[in-house]
Each structure stands twice: as C-alpha cells, then as structure tokens.
Scaffold this active site. Structure first.
Site, short mmCIF file in Angstrom:
data_model
loop_
_atom_site.label_atom_id
_atom_site.label_comp_id
_atom_site.label_asym_id
_atom_site.label_seq_id
_atom_site.Cartn_x
_atom_site.Cartn_y
_atom_site.Cartn_z
N ARG A 93 40.82 47.98 36.34
CA ARG A 93 39.98 47.79 37.37
C ARG A 93 40.02 49.06 38.25
O ARG A 93 39.20 49.49 39.19
CB ARG A 93 40.59 46.70 38.31
N ASN A 147 36.06 37.26 36.20
CA ASN A 147 35.03 37.82 36.78
C ASN A 147 34.56 38.85 35.71
O ASN A 147 35.11 39.41 34.94
CB ASN A 147 35.48 38.67 37.81
N CYS A 169 34.25 30.32 41.74
CA CYS A 169 34.68 31.37 42.63
C CYS A 169 35.30 30.60 43.82
O CYS A 169 34.90 29.42 44.19
CB CYS A 169 33.46 31.97 43.23
N HIS A 201 28.66 35.78 43.97
CA HIS A 201 29.12 36.94 44.92
C HIS A 201 27.80 37.20 45.31
O HIS A 201 27.60 38.32 45.85
CB HIS A 201 29.97 37.95 44.32
N TYR A 260 29.99 38.94 50.21
CA TYR A 260 29.69 40.12 49.39
C TYR A 260 28.37 40.62 49.74
O TYR A 260 28.05 41.72 49.24
CB TYR A 260 29.67 39.38 47.78
P1 NAD Z 1 45.51 40.42 35.70
O1 NAD Z 1 45.01 41.80 35.69
O2 NAD Z 1 46.76 40.05 36.35
O3 NAD Z 1 45.32 39.69 34.34
C1 NAD Z 1 45.63 38.37 34.33
C2 NAD Z 1 46.27 38.34 32.76
O4 NAD Z 1 45.28 38.23 31.60
C3 NAD Z 1 47.39 39.46 32.48
O5 NAD Z 1 48.54 39.01 32.31
C4 NAD Z 1 46.56 40.13 31.21
O6 NAD Z 1 47.67 40.52 30.32
C5 NAD Z 1 45.84 39.06 30.49
N1 NAD Z 1 44.75 39.37 29.54
C6 NAD Z 1 44.31 40.44 29.40
N2 NAD Z 1 43.33 40.49 28.51
C7 NAD Z 1 43.50 39.16 27.89
C8 NAD Z 1 42.90 38.26 26.41
N3 NAD Z 1 42.30 39.02 25.77
N4 NAD Z 1 43.76 37.08 26.35
C9 NAD Z 1 44.49 36.68 26.94
N5 NAD Z 1 45.07 37.17 28.19
C10 NAD Z 1 44.48 38.52 28.76
O7 NAD Z 1 44.46 39.92 36.68
P2 NAD Z 1 44.28 39.04 37.97
O8 NAD Z 1 44.19 40.01 38.95
O9 NAD Z 1 45.38 37.92 38.32
O10 NAD Z 1 42.89 38.40 38.06
C11 NAD Z 1 42.79 37.51 36.86
C12 NAD Z 1 41.29 37.15 36.81
O11 NAD Z 1 40.51 36.23 37.61
C13 NAD Z 1 40.25 38.63 36.81
O12 NAD Z 1 39.24 38.70 35.96
C14 NAD Z 1 39.77 38.29 38.21
O13 NAD Z 1 38.43 39.01 38.24
C15 NAD Z 1 39.50 37.03 38.28
N6 NAD Z 1 39.62 36.11 39.57
C16 NAD Z 1 38.37 35.61 39.80
C17 NAD Z 1 38.15 35.11 41.10
C18 NAD Z 1 37.15 34.23 41.29
O14 NAD Z 1 36.69 33.96 42.49
N7 NAD Z 1 36.04 33.92 40.34
C19 NAD Z 1 39.17 35.07 42.01
C20 NAD Z 1 40.39 35.72 41.73
C21 NAD Z 1 40.53 36.42 40.53
C1 G6P Z 2 37.60 37.05 45.94
C2 G6P Z 2 36.51 36.69 44.87
C3 G6P Z 2 37.10 36.99 43.74
C4 G6P Z 2 37.69 38.40 43.41
C5 G6P Z 2 38.90 38.29 44.22
C6 G6P Z 2 39.66 39.70 44.48
O1 G6P Z 2 37.97 36.18 46.70
O2 G6P Z 2 36.18 35.58 45.05
O3 G6P Z 2 35.93 36.76 42.65
O4 G6P Z 2 38.09 38.75 42.09
O5 G6P Z 2 38.66 37.70 45.59
O6 G6P Z 2 40.94 39.55 45.15
P1 G6P Z 2 41.95 40.88 44.93
O7 G6P Z 2 43.21 40.41 45.66
O8 G6P Z 2 42.28 40.95 43.46
O9 G6P Z 2 41.03 41.85 45.38
MN MN Z 3 34.74 35.21 43.20
#
Ligand code: NAD
Ligand code: G6P
Ligand code: MN
Ligand code: MN
Length: 440
Positions: A93, A147, A169, A201, A260
């Site tokens: 990231r 995401n 989301c 978003h 967004y």
């Molecule tokens: P992170 O970097 O902590 O990753 C989470 C885990 O995924 C890590 O422990 C990593 O080892 C694991 N991982 C990586 N590749 C993998 C694979 N191939 N198989 C299984 N596990 C794997 O990430 P985070 O900051 O906790 O965010 C996690 C995800 O959730 C991200 O993709 C982020 O964008 C998403 N997210 C989405 C929203 C939303 O609104 N949709 C909100 C917050 C976070």
């Molecule tokens: C938002 C979005 C997520 C995004 C996240 C990032 O609320 O909906 O899609 O991944 O927050 O949060 P962070 O703390 O990782 O910047």
């Molecule tokens: Mn989101």
C-alpha cells in the site's frame, strides 16, 4: 450450525469482525470460525487470533476459533467466506500511495493508479479462492471486503462465475448515521429511508423521512453548507480529510455525494494535501502502519478481551455492521435494506445489466435484490460510465496481464494524467509490485 472462513484473518480489523458476530449471537448459530492467513502474516494471525479467542470466551460462547495457513482446510464445507486480505500487506500500500505522488498524481488505496494496482494484485488471488470454493464449498457465500471492493466483486461474479458474492463497504453506513444524527435519531435507526446508487467509493444517495418527505436537500445544507468549517463537519472516515465540498455544485446536483467524491470534485485540493503528507512521510499508508504496530502491541495483552477503542483510528469503523449484518440477513432471510456491491440487474439504467453496482438492496436468503434507482442526469451519468469503463479495463488487465489494456484503464481514469507521465507511473508500479503480479 455455521462454519465461517475469514481470509486475511491476521488483519488488525479481526476484533471488529468478532465484535460484530458476538453482537449477533442470537441470530447466528455459529459452530466454527476459521481465520486464514499466509506465512507473511503468520505472526499477526497468532496475536490477533489469540485475542479473538479471548473475546469468544469472555462472551461465554462455545464457538470454535481455528487459526490456519491451510486455506483448503478452512474452506472445506464453509457456509460463509469473508475476505479481508491485502496482497503484499501494508508495504504494498505504501508503494500504491507514494509512487503516483512522486509524479504529482493522487496516491490513494482505492482510487487512481494505486487503487488500480491493488485490483491487479488482488484479482488473481480472488480467482484462486473461488477455484477452491468451487471444489470445497460450492454453496458458500463470498462476502468480500477486500478493496477495491467493487472491482473485486465484479471479477468474482462476472468473470469467475461466483454469483453468491456480496461486496461491502462501511462508507454507506457512515453516511446513514450522519443523516440520522442530523434528524436527531440514534445511529442505525431505521426510521429514515435511504437510496444509494453508483459504484463502490463512487456513489450518491437520497434520503426520505418517515412522513415521506425527501430531505436530501436539507441534509446537503446541514452537511455541506457554505459556512461550515471542516472541524464542524460531521465525522466521516478517518482516512479521508474533511475538505468542504463546493456547496453550490452539490446543491445543483441535488444528490448527496460519497465522501470519496472529494478526490474527483476537489482534485487539486486533495492532491495538495496528499503532497504535503508525502513530503513528511505521512501518507495514509505510513500512518496506518504505525497505528497497526500500536494495535498489535495492545492485542498482545493477555487480559485484553474486547475491541480496543484505538481500532477506531482505522478507516474501517462499522466494518462488522456491514459484514456480520449481511450474513445475518442472508441466514435469517431478513430482507433488510443494505448498501452492497451486487449485479446491477437494471437498477441503474445507465449501467449494463451485468455490471456490479453499489446500490441499496434487500438482503434475502437468495442474495441481494437491488432497488430501482433509475437514470442519473448527464453530469453523474458521464462520470459513472467512465468509472465503470475504467473498472472493466482494469479487471480485464488483471485477468489477462495485457499491458495495453492497462494503459487504456490508466488513460481514462480521471485521477491520472494521461500520456507520458501515466506510462512512467504505470511502469514504476509494475516493477515495484512485480512479485505480486504473476499475470504481467
Ligand atoms: P493487512 O495489510 O493487515 O492485511 C490483512 C491480512 O491479509 C494480513 O495478515 C496478510 O498477511 C493477509 N494476506 C495477504 N495476502 C493473503 C492471501 N493471499 N491469503 C490470505 N491472507 C492474505 O490489511 P488491512 O489493512 O487489515 O485491510 C484488509 C483488507 O480490507 C484490505 O484489502 C483493505 O483494503 C480492506 N478494507 C476494506 C474496507 C471496505 O470498506 N471495503 C474497509 C477497511 C479495509
Ligand atoms: C474506509 C473505506 C475502506 C478503506 C478504509 C481505509 O472507510 O471504506 O474501503 O479501506 O476505510 O482505512 P485505513 O485506516 O486503512 O486508511
Ligand atoms: Mn470502502
Ligand atoms: Mn492522504
């Protein structure tokens, strides 16, 4: 009883997810939750997994929690597969956010060049998860949080054939609670009626009160009125700076924009802010990395058995109110109206039938039934169609590894300056992420 598998279990968000399941213990008869991660995330998984087990114990539940690197064991006979993984972890990231900034372009985890590269890294992994699911849990629901959630969901449904996918989301929930607060209602009150439509978003919404009056305009005034200072604006998500929108423009649109949309309506302002952060090594990814370190220090405390308030420093607050509620609504056929990424099926007249849209939908035991929105006016329709085309090209490039297709996606993305500079950003990102881009 239910078996749930969570891919990316080592995420610092896992306590949020567990809190959501525990809150719904009367609606969800869970037998086991499997947290899956990979070698790189093993240490995180062990720390947060132990914490999750303490939460279950403190809630007096008999749910089994399994921690594993064996995805197939976790998927076997699962009823729900939730995804919260990040290919390449936060180091990837940091590259997504800083490399575009180096060339004077927005660096953002789900928008612009960075968000597109997150899609390129994630889509092959989603494909391999679905390949396993076809064999090991052919009736399971895939609840995707990873995401860029909209693009990942479109790849899963339209290209890999997993129709039982719902993309999520937290942002729509935050918007709903802002409107609730303006109306003097509690968070999660079901009194107001919301209609959301667009892409993940990149959506707009309208609001009605119980008496049947549309209050969209009133909320626009309260939320984005001319004299409201950024610090007085209702809190959005932690990762997006609270810049005031151009009130007259929003008023003229007559729709509430998504947080967004600032990247698209206030591009220069947002870019200037990002560039300031970049100079000080304070991009969002860098900040989040420090937050994550602090969180994992807390999670190591053997007495901590609840979600610590520090997790609200992350942007994903209310994550579990989306993920766990969707699961509860499917299991119990609640037909609750939620905002999800799902097949458009004509709900938005301006998008193809089989495109994935983020739209208010009834969540039933057979999945999401989107609610008709109709057509957008020219201004939104144009943006929406460009963004969808950009997503389509990005997904196609993620699947085929075709360089020119990716260049097309770069060319039409409004946050990317097309031409020579776009080529430079694209090439540098391709090299930086080489390890996680087997298709190129
Ligand atoms: P992170 O970097 O902590 O990753 C989470 C885990 O995924 C890590 O422990 C990593 O080892 C694991 N991982 C990586 N590749 C993998 C694979 N191939 N198989 C299984 N596990 C794997 O990430 P985070 O900051 O906790 O965010 C996690 C995800 O959730 C991200 O993709 C982020 O964008 C998403 N997210 C989405 C929203 C939303 O609104 N949709 C909100 C917050 C976070
Ligand atoms: C938002 C979005 C997520 C995004 C996240 C990032 O609320 O909906 O899609 O991944 O927050 O949060 P962070 O703390 O990782 O910047
Ligand atoms: Mn989101
Ligand atoms: Mn930023």
């Amino acid at each position: 009883r239910l078996k749930i598998a969570t891919i990316g279990g080592g995420s610092s968000y896992t306590p949020e997810l567990f809190e959501g399941f525990i809150k719904r213990k009367d609606e969800l008869d869970i037998k086991e939750i499997w947290l899956v991660d990979i070698e790189e995330g093993k240490e995180k998984l062990e720390i947060v997994g132990a914490m999750a087990k303490r939460m279950i114990k403190a809630a007096n539940l008999d749910w089994e929690v399994h921690l594993t690197m064996d995805r197939r064991a976790a998927l076997k006979d699962a009823d729900f597969v939730t995804t919260q993984f990040r290919v390449g972890l936060l180091d990837a990231r940091i590259k997504d956010e800083t490399i575009p900034l180096k060339y004077g372009m927005m660096g953002q985890e789900t928008n612009g060049a960075g968000g597109m590269f997150k899609a390129l890294r994630t889509i092959p992994v989603i494909k391999s998860i679905i390949d396993d699911m076809k064999e090991l849990c052919p009736n399971a629901w895939l609840v995707n949080f990873t995401n860029p959630s909209g693009m990942v969901t479109e790849a899963a449904i339209k290209h890999f054939g997993w129709t039982r996918t719902i993309g999520l989301c937290n942002v729509p929930i935050v918007h709903q609670n802002i409107a609730n607060a303006f109306e003097g209602l509690e968070p999660f009150s079901e009194e107001l009626y919301f209609k959301f439509a667009g892409l993940n978003h990149f959506h707009w919404h309208r609001v009605w009160n119980k008496q049947g009056q549309e209050i969209t305009d009133k909320i626009i005034d309260q939320q984005y009125g001319k004299d409201i200072a950024p610090e007085d604006m209702p809190e959005g998500v932690k990762n997006i700076p609270q810049m005031p929108f151009d009130y007259d423009l929003v008023k003229h649109e007559g729709l509430l924009p998504c947080m967004y949309h600032r990247y698209y309506y206030l591009t220069q302002t947002m870019l200037d802010l990002e560039l300031e952060e970049y100079k000080e090594n304070n991009t969002r990814a860098q900040l989040v990395k420090a937050t994550e370190d602090r969180l994992f220090e807390l999670y190591k405390d053997p007495n901590l058995d609840y979600k610590p308030k520090e997790l609200s420093e992350r942007g994903g607050t209310f994550y579990s109110d989306a993920a766990c509620e969707v699961i509860a609504s499917i299991v119990n056929d609640k037909r609750k109206v939620m905002v999800v990424s799902t097949q458009n099926k004509g709900a938005i007249a301006d998008l193809p039938y089989d495109s994935i849209a983020e739209v208010s939908s009834y969540i039933t035991s057979h999945g999401a039934e989107p609610i008709v929105w109709g057509s957008f006016k020219s201004a939104q329709r144009g943006m929406l169609q460009i963004m969808k085309a950009m997503e389509e090209c990005t997904i196609e490039a993620a699947i085929t590894g075709n360089y020119e297709t990716l260049k097309q996606a770069f060319t039409i993305n409004p946050l990317i300056e097309s031409g020579e500079k776009a080529d430079m950003v694209m090439n540098e990102l391709l090299v930086a992420h080489k390890k996680h881009l087997p298709q190129f």
